[in-house]
Design an enzyme around this catalytic site. Structure first.
Site, PDB file in Angstrom:
ATOM      1  N   CYS A 201       2.880  -3.459  -8.238  1.00 45.68           N
ATOM      2  CA  CYS A 201       3.386  -2.216  -7.637  1.00 45.68           C
ATOM      3  C   CYS A 201       4.653  -1.750  -8.319  1.00 45.68           C
ATOM      4  O   CYS A 201       4.881  -0.570  -8.500  1.00 45.68           O
ATOM      5  CB  CYS A 201       3.621  -2.430  -6.150  1.00 45.68           C
ATOM      6  SG  CYS A 201       4.709  -3.819  -5.795  1.00 45.68           S
TER       7      CYS A 201
ATOM      8  N   GLU B  20       3.747  -1.431   2.504  1.00 46.42           N
ATOM      9  CA  GLU B  20       4.246  -1.641   1.136  1.00 46.42           C
ATOM     10  C   GLU B  20       3.161  -1.114   0.205  1.00 46.42           C
ATOM     11  O   GLU B  20       2.164  -1.794  -0.042  1.00 46.42           O
ATOM     12  CB  GLU B  20       4.503  -3.131   0.880  1.00 46.42           C
ATOM     13  CG  GLU B  20       5.583  -3.747   1.752  1.00 46.42           C
ATOM     14  CD  GLU B  20       6.992  -3.293   1.364  1.00 46.42           C
ATOM     15  OE1 GLU B  20       7.171  -2.642   0.326  1.00 46.42           O
ATOM     16  OE2 GLU B  20       7.928  -3.599   2.133  1.00 46.42           O
TER      17      GLU B  20
END
Ligand code: NAD
Length: 467
Positions: free
Chosen positions: A274, A240
């Protein structure tokens, strides 16, 4: 100064060497924590392997243990939230939310079922799909949302019957270490281990032959190294990684409403998420109003220590990140970009950088092309929507993207054309157990949340019986 310890094989373990943790709002040392040695890493991996068979036996006990974890988090929410704010910098209410959300996620994972699937059952054969644990899971987390990101790894990994070694970022290790200690009463020794240390410890963990799965959240640069490390003995890997999410604002929107939403989703946690909005492409008919609304929201934002209830936005988490944001903003200025608000760090102690709205900028400048992971947002005008989609996709990243319009159907059609894992319409960043979350291109591979997140921690075994 408080000393925090690792949890290895159910015991609190001191470091042979230690390192300091700094409060980013004050730049004061707040704790000393262990730098896990190679021997301690071996001990932890061995303990995790040793406890595998017993742990994998009984899913009811595993569900119960996870529910107990959630209770422990909620019972300690105030002290844990305070620790997050001290080491991470975010406002205390966000830290509280982080612990509460982690507890909810753990309980949600604990409910997931994974029965044997019958794939075929006819005159010739019966084919069953069994889901079995992979072994010891290395869970490696970054410094922005340390507890939720750890939860998204350890909760499904443990439910699936794996055992875990969790390594937080060296910038935010203390809340995770504390949780390791609190969970000693919940798990049998060896099932849940927490070790701390720098990037070298992370790298050694990924290379350790006793690990069968690496679940990594962090930068693209480190993610690529993790992929290589995993390849050496074919460990499963979930990555991720970073994002450079675009938001495309069409001409039919109400600029005031849109600006509020975009501001929230771009500057949440000082832009250090993110999946926050990292670039805005606004149709030329609303461009000026969107910029001025965003600027007025930026000017109203109160920066400060996250412990102060008045604070809207805390500091950046660490010195390298602070320096990087300054570097990208200075580079943008040199390219001719205009700082409509902010543009310079605050003087005095702490890594404070005000919300910065940037115009007169386009692709080819680092602030647009790279993941800034900080509170400086470029706003770029466009004439036709095909051009906007092209600019939005001109990146190696592919985590998320959003389209903002009154015409939801058109919004969906455009969102599908974005090269990213999640396309949002009239929102950005909403995730949950209802959908898989993951990136494409350099934003990584594999998924988190829900059954898809759980499936990352199984290997399939097919039992194929002739009739
Ligand atoms: P980072 O990659 O520097 O570090 C993340 C973790 O990996 C830390 O624990 C670090 O010690 C460890 N590490 C570093 N090098 C390693 C290596 N070679 N092998 C194994 N472990 C290693 O990232 P960061 O600066 O802590 O976090 C910010 C990044 O994380 C941003 O790029 C952000 O977009 C990304 N992120 C992604 C998601 C997502 O879900 N996609 C969520 C949050 C953050």
């Amino acid at each position: 100064m408080e000393e925090y310890l690792m949890t290895i094989n159910g015991q609190s373990v001191k470091g042979v060497h230690n390192f300091d943790v700094i409060n980013p709002a004050t730049e004061k040392i707040i704790a000393t924590v262990p730098e896990c040695s190679d021997e301690q890493l071996d001990t932890a991996v061995n303990a995790a392997n040793h406890s595998l068979t017993a742990w994998a036996q009984d899913v009811t006990k595993r569900r119960q243990a996870l529910n107990n974890c959630a209770e422990v988090l909620l019972a300690n929410i105030d002290s844990l939230a305070k620790l997050i704010t001290e080491e991470q910098g975010k406002p205390l209410r966000d830290s509280n939310r982080e612990i509460r959300r982690s507890a909810e996620l753990i309980m949600d994972f604990a409910k997931l079922e994974f029965p044997v699937e019958i794939l075929q059952d006819d005159k010739t054969r019966r084919v069953e799909l069994h889901r079995k644990p992979l072994g010891v899971v290395a869970a490696i987390t970054p410094w922005n949302v340390p507890i939720i990101l750890a939860t998204l790894k350890f909760a499904p990994a443990l439910l699936a019957g794996n055992t875990v070694l969790l390594k937080p970022s060296p910038f935010t290790p203390i809340t995770t270490l504390k949780i390791g200690e609190l969970f000693q009463e919940v798990f049998p020794p060896g099932v849940f281990n927490v070790i701390s240390g720098g990037d070298r410890v992370g790298a050694n963990l990924t290379l350790h032959p006793g690990i069968r799965k690496i679940s990594f959240t962090g930068s693209v640069q480190a993610g690529k190294q993790v992929a290589v490390a995993g390849a050496r003995d074919l460990k499963r890997v979930t990555l991720e990684l970073g994002g450079n999410d675009p938001a495309i604002v069409l001409g039919d929107v109400d600029p005031t409403w849109i600006a509020e939403k975009i501001f929230e989703e771009a500057f949440w946690l000082c832009g250090q998420v993110c999946m926050t909005i990292k670039r805005v492409y606004a149709h030329e008919s609303v461009y000026k109003s969107v910029v001025s609304e965003l600027a007025s929201l930026a000017n109203r934002t109160k920066l400060g220590n996250g412990m102060n209830p008045e604070t809207d936005m805390g500091p950046l988490n660490n010195k390298p990140q602070f320096d990087r944001v300054i570097e990208l903003v200075e580079d943008a200025k040199r390219s001719g970009a205009k700082m409509v608000t902010g543009g310079n760090p605050l003087s005095g102690r702490g890594y404070f950088f005000p919300p910065t709205i940037v115009t007169d900028i386009s692709g080819g400048v680092r602030l647009v092309d790279e993941e800034q992971f900080g509170p400086a947002l470029p706003i770029i005008p466009f004439k036709d929507v095909d051009q906007a989609i092209e600019m939005a996709n001109a990146t190696n990243y592919g985590l998320g993207g959003s389209v903002w319009t009154k015409d939801i159907e058109l919004g969906k059609q455009l969102a599908v054309r974005l090269d990213c894992g999640t396309g949002w319409v009239n929102q950005h960043g909403s995730v949950g157990m209802y959908a898989p979350f993951g990136g494409v291109k350099w934003s990584g591979f594999g998924y988190e949340f829900g059954d898809w997140g759980l499936d990352e921690y199984f290997q399939y075994q097919i039992i194929n019986s002739a009739k």
